[in-house]
Design an enzyme around this catalytic site. Structure first.
Site, PDB file in Angstrom:
ATOM      1  N   LEU A  13     102.932  41.381  65.633  1.00 37.83           N
ATOM      2  CA  LEU A  13     103.593  41.943  67.068  1.00 37.83           C
ATOM      3  C   LEU A  13     102.736  42.871  67.446  1.00 37.83           C
ATOM      4  O   LEU A  13     102.321  43.346  68.538  1.00 37.83           O
ATOM      5  CB  LEU A  13     104.815  42.681  66.613  1.00 37.83           C
ATOM      6  N   GLU A  15      99.548  46.316  65.693  1.00 35.25           N
ATOM      7  CA  GLU A  15      98.874  47.401  64.753  1.00 35.25           C
ATOM      8  C   GLU A  15      99.594  48.344  64.891  1.00 35.25           C
ATOM      9  O   GLU A  15      99.143  49.019  65.932  1.00 35.25           O
ATOM     10  CB  GLU A  15      97.308  47.167  64.844  1.00 35.25           C
ATOM     11  N   THR A  17     100.746  52.583  63.216  1.00 40.84           N
ATOM     12  CA  THR A  17     100.294  53.634  62.717  1.00 40.84           C
ATOM     13  C   THR A  17      99.821  53.365  61.315  1.00 40.84           C
ATOM     14  O   THR A  17      98.782  53.751  60.680  1.00 40.84           O
ATOM     15  CB  THR A  17     101.182  54.904  62.888  1.00 40.84           C
ATOM     16  N   TYR A  18     100.827  52.901  60.597  1.00 44.73           N
ATOM     17  CA  TYR A  18     100.714  52.667  59.145  1.00 44.73           C
ATOM     18  C   TYR A  18     100.208  51.011  58.684  1.00 44.73           C
ATOM     19  O   TYR A  18     100.045  50.946  57.498  1.00 44.73           O
ATOM     20  CB  TYR A  18     102.021  52.885  58.461  1.00 44.73           C
ATOM     21  N   GLY A  19     100.048  50.409  59.723  1.00 45.37           N
ATOM     22  CA  GLY A  19      99.750  49.143  59.033  1.00 45.37           C
ATOM     23  C   GLY A  19     100.107  47.897  60.290  1.00 45.37           C
ATOM     24  O   GLY A  19     100.577  48.425  61.244  1.00 45.37           O
ATOM     25  N   VAL A  21     102.164  44.952  62.000  1.00 44.81           N
ATOM     26  CA  VAL A  21     103.588  44.757  62.135  1.00 44.81           C
ATOM     27  C   VAL A  21     103.737  43.298  62.700  1.00 44.81           C
ATOM     28  O   VAL A  21     103.316  42.820  63.623  1.00 44.81           O
ATOM     29  CB  VAL A  21     104.180  45.589  63.287  1.00 44.81           C
ATOM     30  N   LYS A  36     107.155  45.649  58.857  1.00 44.20           N
ATOM     31  CA  LYS A  36     105.894  46.673  58.861  1.00 44.20           C
ATOM     32  C   LYS A  36     105.322  46.622  57.614  1.00 44.20           C
ATOM     33  O   LYS A  36     105.916  46.991  56.549  1.00 44.20           O
ATOM     34  CB  LYS A  36     106.430  47.933  59.219  1.00 44.20           C
ATOM     35  N   ASP A 129     107.289  61.988  65.188  1.00 45.31           N
ATOM     36  CA  ASP A 129     106.456  61.100  66.050  1.00 45.31           C
ATOM     37  C   ASP A 129     107.297  60.504  67.002  1.00 45.31           C
ATOM     38  O   ASP A 129     107.091  59.213  67.412  1.00 45.31           O
ATOM     39  CB  ASP A 129     105.745  60.329  65.115  1.00 45.31           C
TER      40      ASP A 129
HETATM   41  P1  ADP Z   1     102.838  52.694  66.564  1.00 48.33           P
HETATM   42  O1  ADP Z   1     102.687  53.277  65.020  1.00 48.33           O
HETATM   43  O2  ADP Z   1     101.576  52.637  67.276  1.00 48.33           O
HETATM   44  O3  ADP Z   1     104.211  53.417  67.171  1.00 48.33           O
HETATM   45  P2  ADP Z   1     104.441  50.580  65.282  1.00 48.33           P
HETATM   46  O4  ADP Z   1     103.953  50.505  63.914  1.00 48.33           O
HETATM   47  O5  ADP Z   1     105.646  51.157  65.639  1.00 48.33           O
HETATM   48  O6  ADP Z   1     103.449  51.333  66.201  1.00 48.33           O
HETATM   49  O7  ADP Z   1     104.511  49.151  65.889  1.00 48.33           O
HETATM   50  C1  ADP Z   1     103.323  48.489  65.983  1.00 48.33           C
HETATM   51  C2  ADP Z   1     103.840  46.967  67.043  1.00 48.33           C
HETATM   52  O8  ADP Z   1     104.694  46.449  66.750  1.00 48.33           O
HETATM   53  C3  ADP Z   1     104.329  47.798  68.604  1.00 48.33           C
HETATM   54  O9  ADP Z   1     103.595  46.820  69.466  1.00 48.33           O
HETATM   55  C4  ADP Z   1     105.557  47.559  68.387  1.00 48.33           C
HETATM   56  O10 ADP Z   1     106.156  47.441  69.722  1.00 48.33           O
HETATM   57  C5  ADP Z   1     105.902  46.374  67.590  1.00 48.33           C
HETATM   58  N1  ADP Z   1     107.064  46.714  66.611  1.00 48.33           N
HETATM   59  C6  ADP Z   1     107.275  47.901  65.771  1.00 48.33           C
HETATM   60  N2  ADP Z   1     108.681  47.645  65.544  1.00 48.33           N
HETATM   61  C7  ADP Z   1     109.369  46.677  66.037  1.00 48.33           C
HETATM   62  C8  ADP Z   1     110.636  46.228  65.902  1.00 48.33           C
HETATM   63  N3  ADP Z   1     111.692  46.501  65.237  1.00 48.33           N
HETATM   64  N4  ADP Z   1     110.847  45.075  66.824  1.00 48.33           N
HETATM   65  C9  ADP Z   1     110.000  44.768  67.621  1.00 48.33           C
HETATM   66  N5  ADP Z   1     108.566  44.994  67.659  1.00 48.33           N
HETATM   67  C10 ADP Z   1     108.281  46.092  66.958  1.00 48.33           C
END
Ligand code: ADP
Length: 303
Positions: A13, A15, A17-19, A21, A36, A129
């Site tokens: 889906l 990348e 902050t922590y890795g 997804v 994640k 955050d």
């Molecule tokens: P950031 O750390 O930049 O906020 P995330 O780690 O939250 O990014 O998410 C990375 C990607 O995964 C984003 O494109 C986000 O839309 C997607 N994503 C994160 N959590 C979910 C979720 N629960 N359902 C669908 N997509 C998600």
């Protein structure tokens, strides 16, 4: 190929902050989930133990406005966090020019945000955050806060990643002054920035460095006076700024109602001790005055 004998991996889906997804199917329940994958890095063993204990607390944080942490497990040296899958996020809503955001819609989004925040703050969990792309939106229009508590468990997000720079726009002045001890007020400030962004349809305070971020804040509200925020001078990175006058909220947000501006002003208080709490904000007359907040199911979502 199944992960942990339970999750069927689908596409990546994004990348975070922590890795990485990725999307997956929970074969036990048939539910679509987002997993994640968190790199544990060097301090693997040490982080693992505390992290898993803290994560247990997050799993108990159940609320309609907080994304559910379904499962957490270590796998091949990475920690995997399983969340309910969400279709879109508030950033996509704000950016979509085809979506009209009425005053009632804005009220609904900010109310859901504050509800999620107040539940977490009640349990002494800070988000740290908050930004529009961390406010996920489900199929029935419900807004849910994502990434709660992760900043505390895994350390503040690595600002070297370019996609992270936007988080600066939501940082409270005490954080920009280097406060090491801070409270739930940092999330309320961020929520105020998101509130402002819903009204303006663009990020409100777009600093391009931490110093510039303070400059943007001061240009909007005026440099804080000692009478407004007496503890400011004790903060590690505090420096005296050339006095600049602020603007009125009315000039900054010409379209907003008086109730709306009153609440916004209380969320944007410089002194974190004077800033309104999420719970108090929910009790503000803005939420009981007309128009009532739009039912989540009636909110329009990007295609
Ligand atoms: P950031 O750390 O930049 O906020 P995330 O780690 O939250 O990014 O998410 C990375 C990607 O995964 C984003 O494109 C986000 O839309 C997607 N994503 C994160 N959590 C979910 C979720 N629960 N359902 C669908 N997509 C998600």
């Amino acid at each position: 190929k199944k992960v942990a004998d339970r999750y069927l991996k689908r596409e990546v889906l994004g990348e975070g902050t922590y890795g990485v997804v990725y999307k997956a199917i929970d074969t036990k329940t048939g539910q679509v989930v987002a997993i994640k994958k968190i790199r544990l890095g060097k301090q693997k063993e040490g982080v693992n133990f505390t992290a898993l204990r803290e994560i247990k607390l997050l799993k108990e944080l159940k609320d309609p406005n907080i994304i559910e942490l379904i499962d957490a497990f270590p796998h091949k040296g990475n920690l995997h966090l399983v969340f309910e899958f969400m279709e879109t996020d508030l950033e996509a809503v704000i950016r979509d020019r085809n979506i009209v955001l009425s005053p009632a819609d804005i009220k609904s989004y900010i109310q859901m945000t504050l509800k999620g925040l107040s539940i977490c703050h009640k349990k002494w969990v800070l988000h740290r955050d908050m930004k529009p792309n961390n406010l996920l939106i489900g199929p029935a229009g419900q807004l849910k806060l994502a990434d709660f508590g992760l900043a505390r468990i895994f350390g503040s997000p690595d600002r070297r990643f370019t996609h992270q720079v936007f988080a600066r726009w939501y940082r409270a002045p005490e954080l920009l002054f280097g406060a090491k001890q801070y409270g739930p007020g940092v999330d309320v400030w961020a929520a105020a920035c998101i509130f402002a962004e819903l009204l303006l349809r663009r990020p409100f305070l777009q600093g391009n460095s931490d110093i510039d971020q303070l400059g943007k804040i001061f240009a909007a509200f005026g440099t804080p006076k000692a009478s407004q925020w007496s503890d400011m001078v004790y903060l590690p990175d505090y420096v005296e700024y050339q006095h600049v006058p602020g603007q009125t909220l009315r000039t900054l947000f010409p379209m907003a109602s008086d109730d709306c501006l009153d609440l916004l002003g209380k969320m944007f208080m410089y002194d974190p001790k004077a800033r309104i709490s999420a719970q108090q904000a929910l009790e503000h007359r803005y939420f009981s005055s007309i128009p009532p907040p739009t039912e989540p199911a009636l909110l329009r979502r990007p295609p």
